[in-house]
Design a protein around this motif. Structure first.
Motif, PDB file in Angstrom:
ATOM      1  N   UNK A 156       0.830  -1.209   0.000  1.00  0.00           N
ATOM      2  CA  UNK A 156       0.000   0.000   0.000  1.00  0.00           C
ATOM      3  C   UNK A 156       0.865   1.260   0.000  1.00  0.00           C
ATOM      4  N   UNK A 157       1.927   1.274   0.792  1.00  0.00           N
ATOM      5  CA  UNK A 157       2.813   2.444   0.848  1.00  0.00           C
ATOM      6  C   UNK A 157       3.504   2.680  -0.486  1.00  0.00           C
ATOM      7  N   UNK A 158       3.971   1.615  -1.113  1.00  0.00           N
ATOM      8  CA  UNK A 158       4.646   1.773  -2.410  1.00  0.00           C
ATOM      9  C   UNK A 158       3.656   2.183  -3.498  1.00  0.00           C
TER      10      UNK A 158
ATOM     11  N   UNK B 281       3.969   5.494  -5.735  1.00  0.00           N
ATOM     12  CA  UNK B 281       3.932   5.404  -7.189  1.00  0.00           C
ATOM     13  C   UNK B 281       2.905   6.375  -7.773  1.00  0.00           C
ATOM     14  N   UNK B 282       1.695   6.381  -7.227  1.00  0.00           N
ATOM     15  CA  UNK B 282       0.648   7.266  -7.728  1.00  0.00           C
ATOM     16  C   UNK B 282       1.058   8.726  -7.530  1.00  0.00           C
ATOM     17  N   UNK B 283       1.648   9.043  -6.388  1.00  0.00           N
ATOM     18  CA  UNK B 283       2.033  10.429  -6.120  1.00  0.00           C
ATOM     19  C   UNK B 283       3.119  10.916  -7.076  1.00  0.00           C
TER      20      UNK B 283
ATOM     21  N   UNK C 229      -7.727   8.761  -4.924  1.00  0.00           N
ATOM     22  CA  UNK C 229      -7.118   7.461  -4.693  1.00  0.00           C
ATOM     23  C   UNK C 229      -7.064   7.239  -3.192  1.00  0.00           C
ATOM     24  N   UNK C 230      -7.598   6.116  -2.735  1.00  0.00           N
ATOM     25  CA  UNK C 230      -7.508   5.730  -1.338  1.00  0.00           C
ATOM     26  C   UNK C 230      -6.707   4.446  -1.228  1.00  0.00           C
ATOM     27  N   UNK C 231      -5.927   4.332  -0.180  1.00  0.00           N
ATOM     28  CA  UNK C 231      -5.059   3.175   0.017  1.00  0.00           C
ATOM     29  C   UNK C 231      -5.336   2.566   1.385  1.00  0.00           C
TER      30      UNK C 231
ATOM     31  N   UNK D   3       2.751  -1.518 -10.587  1.00  0.00           N
ATOM     32  CA  UNK D   3       3.708  -0.882 -11.491  1.00  0.00           C
ATOM     33  C   UNK D   3       3.039   0.326 -12.141  1.00  0.00           C
ATOM     34  N   UNK D   4       3.825   1.203 -12.707  1.00  0.00           N
ATOM     35  CA  UNK D   4       3.262   2.367 -13.379  1.00  0.00           C
ATOM     36  C   UNK D   4       2.392   1.937 -14.557  1.00  0.00           C
TER      37      UNK D   4
END
Length: 143
Positions: A23-25, A29-31, A55-57, A117-118
């Motif tokens: 979740x942190x990664x 990535x999204x940020x 986006x919620x994680x 991944x992106x």
């Protein structure tokens, strides 16, 4: 059911740590991949193709939740009925209209069972945007 014992065995703790890291990664990535307008510890907000996109994680599960929101004019009974039709015909997420705010939204939940991944992020985002645009256009046509 074992409710009287804490979940502290090694396998559980290892899995919990793995889920938190996924979740942190994903958040990182999204940020980095998108222009973020606002954020907090578990949420990022951006704007894509006419939609506000949140986006919620969740590290607990781990999940990536995307909610695409856009204002919609003239809320009619026909539009509200059409929401049910849209939801019956999509497996990607769920469509809704909030009468109080006059907003259409489309929500997608993605289980993070592997590293995001992106490329995968943009695949998920593109599919969600396509479905949100389709739902929005169907509802706007009803008005």
């Amino acid at each position: 059911m074992g409710g009287d014992r804490p979940l502290t065995n090694d396998a559980y703790l290892t899995e919990r740590k793995n889920r938190r890291q996924l979740a942190e990664r994903a958040y990182q990535l999204v940020s980095k991949a998108l222009q973020v307008e606002d954020f907090d510890d578990s949420t990022l907000v951006t704007y894509q193709d006419g939609f506000h996109l949140q986006f919620g994680f969740s590290a607990m599960h781990p999940l990536l939740v995307m909610c695409l929101v856009r204002s919609i004019a003239l809320l009619t009974e026909e539009q509200l009925d059409m929401i049910n039709e849209l939801n019956l015909n999509t497996v990607l997420g769920s469509h809704s209209i909030n009468r109080a705010t006059g907003c259409y939204s489309f929500r997608v939940t993605q289980w993070l069972d592997a590293e995001l991944t992106e490329q995968r992020l943009f695949e998920i985002l593109q599919r969600a945007l396509e479905e949100a645009k389709k739902g929005y256009s169907v509802l706007a046509y009803c008005a």
